[in-house]
Design an enzyme around this catalytic site. Sequence first.
Site, short mmCIF file in Angstrom:
data_model
loop_
_atom_site.label_atom_id
_atom_site.label_comp_id
_atom_site.label_asym_id
_atom_site.label_seq_id
_atom_site.Cartn_x
_atom_site.Cartn_y
_atom_site.Cartn_z
N ARG A 116 15.10 65.67 36.06
CA ARG A 116 14.50 64.85 37.12
C ARG A 116 14.50 63.36 36.81
O ARG A 116 13.73 62.59 37.38
CB ARG A 116 13.09 65.30 37.44
CG ARG A 116 13.08 66.70 37.97
CD ARG A 116 11.79 67.05 38.67
NE ARG A 116 11.90 68.39 39.20
CZ ARG A 116 11.79 69.47 38.43
NH1 ARG A 116 11.52 69.36 37.15
NH2 ARG A 116 11.96 70.66 38.94
N LYS A 138 22.19 51.37 42.87
CA LYS A 138 22.84 52.53 43.49
C LYS A 138 23.67 53.28 42.46
O LYS A 138 24.40 52.68 41.67
CB LYS A 138 23.80 52.07 44.60
CG LYS A 138 23.11 51.63 45.87
CD LYS A 138 24.19 51.43 46.92
CE LYS A 138 23.66 50.79 48.17
NZ LYS A 138 24.75 50.56 49.15
N GLU A 180 35.75 40.22 44.80
CA GLU A 180 34.31 40.41 45.07
C GLU A 180 33.52 39.16 44.67
O GLU A 180 32.45 38.90 45.23
CB GLU A 180 33.77 41.64 44.32
CG GLU A 180 34.44 42.97 44.69
CD GLU A 180 33.89 43.60 45.99
OE1 GLU A 180 33.11 42.97 46.72
OE2 GLU A 180 34.30 44.76 46.25
N LYS A 219 23.65 38.58 44.27
CA LYS A 219 23.47 39.99 44.63
C LYS A 219 22.02 40.41 44.43
O LYS A 219 21.45 41.13 45.25
CB LYS A 219 24.42 40.90 43.85
CG LYS A 219 24.21 42.34 44.30
CD LYS A 219 25.34 43.30 44.15
CE LYS A 219 24.92 44.65 44.77
NZ LYS A 219 25.75 45.77 44.39
N ARG A 233 21.14 43.62 53.28
CA ARG A 233 22.08 44.09 52.27
C ARG A 233 23.46 44.32 52.87
O ARG A 233 24.47 44.29 52.17
CB ARG A 233 21.56 45.38 51.61
CG ARG A 233 22.33 45.79 50.37
CD ARG A 233 21.54 46.80 49.55
NE ARG A 233 22.31 47.23 48.39
CZ ARG A 233 21.79 47.80 47.30
NH1 ARG A 233 20.51 48.00 47.21
NH2 ARG A 233 22.56 48.17 46.30
N HIS A 240 34.68 44.34 54.06
CA HIS A 240 34.80 45.76 53.72
C HIS A 240 35.16 46.67 54.89
O HIS A 240 35.55 47.81 54.67
CB HIS A 240 33.54 46.25 53.02
CG HIS A 240 33.48 45.82 51.58
ND1 HIS A 240 33.48 44.49 51.19
CD2 HIS A 240 33.46 46.53 50.42
CE1 HIS A 240 33.43 44.43 49.87
NE2 HIS A 240 33.42 45.64 49.38
N HIS A 244 37.90 49.02 53.65
CA HIS A 244 37.75 50.47 53.54
C HIS A 244 38.81 51.21 54.36
O HIS A 244 39.33 52.24 53.94
CB HIS A 244 36.36 50.90 54.02
CG HIS A 244 35.27 50.60 53.03
ND1 HIS A 244 33.98 50.32 53.40
CD2 HIS A 244 35.29 50.54 51.67
CE1 HIS A 244 33.24 50.10 52.32
NE2 HIS A 244 34.01 50.23 51.26
N1 NAD Z 1 26.82 51.17 42.42
C1 NAD Z 1 27.24 50.16 43.16
O1 NAD Z 1 26.44 49.40 43.73
C2 NAD Z 1 28.70 49.90 43.27
C3 NAD Z 1 29.16 48.68 43.78
C4 NAD Z 1 30.53 48.45 43.84
C5 NAD Z 1 31.41 49.43 43.41
N2 NAD Z 1 30.94 50.60 42.93
C6 NAD Z 1 31.87 51.65 42.47
O2 NAD Z 1 32.62 51.14 41.39
C7 NAD Z 1 33.84 51.84 41.30
C8 NAD Z 1 34.96 50.87 41.00
O3 NAD Z 1 34.68 50.25 39.76
P1 NAD Z 1 35.80 49.45 38.95
O4 NAD Z 1 36.51 48.55 39.84
O5 NAD Z 1 35.11 48.92 37.74
O6 NAD Z 1 36.86 50.58 38.58
P2 NAD Z 1 36.97 51.60 37.34
O7 NAD Z 1 35.65 51.95 36.82
O8 NAD Z 1 37.86 52.69 37.77
O9 NAD Z 1 37.72 50.70 36.25
C9 NAD Z 1 39.07 50.34 36.45
C10 NAD Z 1 39.95 50.77 35.28
O10 NAD Z 1 39.75 49.89 34.16
C11 NAD Z 1 39.39 50.63 33.00
N3 NAD Z 1 38.54 49.74 32.22
C12 NAD Z 1 37.23 49.49 32.40
N4 NAD Z 1 36.83 48.52 31.56
C13 NAD Z 1 37.91 48.17 30.82
C14 NAD Z 1 38.13 47.21 29.79
N5 NAD Z 1 37.16 46.37 29.40
N6 NAD Z 1 39.36 47.14 29.25
C15 NAD Z 1 40.37 47.94 29.70
N7 NAD Z 1 40.23 48.85 30.67
C16 NAD Z 1 39.01 48.95 31.23
C17 NAD Z 1 38.73 51.86 33.56
O11 NAD Z 1 38.68 52.88 32.61
C18 NAD Z 1 39.63 52.16 34.75
O12 NAD Z 1 40.80 52.78 34.32
C19 NAD Z 1 34.01 52.59 42.61
O13 NAD Z 1 33.83 53.96 42.38
C20 NAD Z 1 32.89 52.04 43.48
O14 NAD Z 1 32.40 53.01 44.39
C21 NAD Z 1 29.61 50.85 42.85
ZN ZN Z 2 33.44 46.13 47.36
#
Ligand code: NAD
Ligand code: ZN
Length: 356
Positions: A116, A138, A180, A219, A233, A240, A244
Amino acid sequence: VESLRVSSRFGDYEVVAERGALTRLGQLLDEHGVQRPRSVVSNTTVGPLWAERIAHALGTPLVELADGEDHKRWPEVERLIARWLEDNLHRESLVAAVGGGVLTDTTGFAASIYLRGIPWVAVPTTLLAMVDASVGGKTGINLEQGKNLIGTFWPPRLVVIDVETLTTLPERELLAGAVEVVKTAWIGDQELLGAIPSSPEVLDPGAWHEAVMRCVTVKARVVEEDELEGGRRAALNLGHTLGHALEAATGYRRFLHGEAVAWGLLAAARLGRRHGMLGDDGFARLTAAVRGLGAPPSITDLAAEELEPHIGRDKKKDDAGVRWVLPTDDGVAVDQRVETSEALEVFRELQAEGAG
Ligand SMILES: NC(=O)c1ccc[n+]([C@@H]2O[C@H](COP(=O)([O-])OP(=O)(O)OC[C@H]3O[C@@H](n4cnc5c(N)ncnc54)[C@H](O)[C@@H]3O)[C@@H](O)[C@H]2O)c1
Ligand SMILES: [Zn+2]
């Protein structure tokens, strides 16, 4: 050290940014009154690059999940939770997530439902995760039917950002994350547009430190106003709606998220100008900031009809149109109705203009 406090109804937390923070993570946790992690979670890419060192220095077991958006799914959550049980993590144990947004979303989600809910610390290692995913609380995973369909609000106890990790991030990922940054700057800190590194400094992690903290600040302000996403928000969705749609229409294979959002920002700029909300000067500034990050993958072969079913699919939509976030000269206007025929017209204009 730079830090920012984010207030949240689920518990306030601090975002700390420091170059070299990962070499003294234990000390940083102590300084912020956060217990040492009982599990360091990363993936098979970031593990060898960064997380193994951290786990070793802390004397904590490391769990490496499979890498990639395709693995942001139940099986990895179950595997992670099984491992936490095996390692005897209890209700008060803390876990650390070291990786990009996929890894922090998955780990944060698992932490929110294990027994939990147990506390966690986020260590984002992509530019996107630093400026976007790390703030706002999130968490979530994907389903066959769509992205982020399951999730929770479960903010970390602490976010630790070390831009040094960007040295190993592929340039394409870095530039996609920078989109972003442009989006966030437009929403709440337009002077930041001038401070966004352009090539060749994009590859210098030190050049990102300031931009990251300024994005986190914007943010944090937005989500503090509207934590559960009722109104303000939505501003964060600038770029997007088309972004998307492009990702979905290409099966999430052609574009990195930020690359699709780059096209989305260019489309939103055109729509803002058409709707009389964005002047020529604002249009030029926003467009130049996006174009300054290089050309995203091409859209010229995509038929507008392929895109249409995906526009606004995840949003409020009525017969005539979809509610968009449109740029104004000094920010954004949310809930702007745009007819899909007009959005497609703008898409065709972008196709005609090409990437150059
Ligand atoms: N929680 C939220 O508010 C929120 C907001 C925006 C996006 N997201 C989510 O984030 C995700 C996208 O995240 P992302 O763009 O970081 O992609 P990702 O996590 O897939 O990372 C991109 C690639 O880079 C690699 N990587 C990460 N750090 C590295 C480093 N320092 N050196 C080398 N390689 C590295 C990862 O393993 C992956 O292969 C999506 O699933 C999206 O839904 C969440
Ligand atoms: Zn985005």
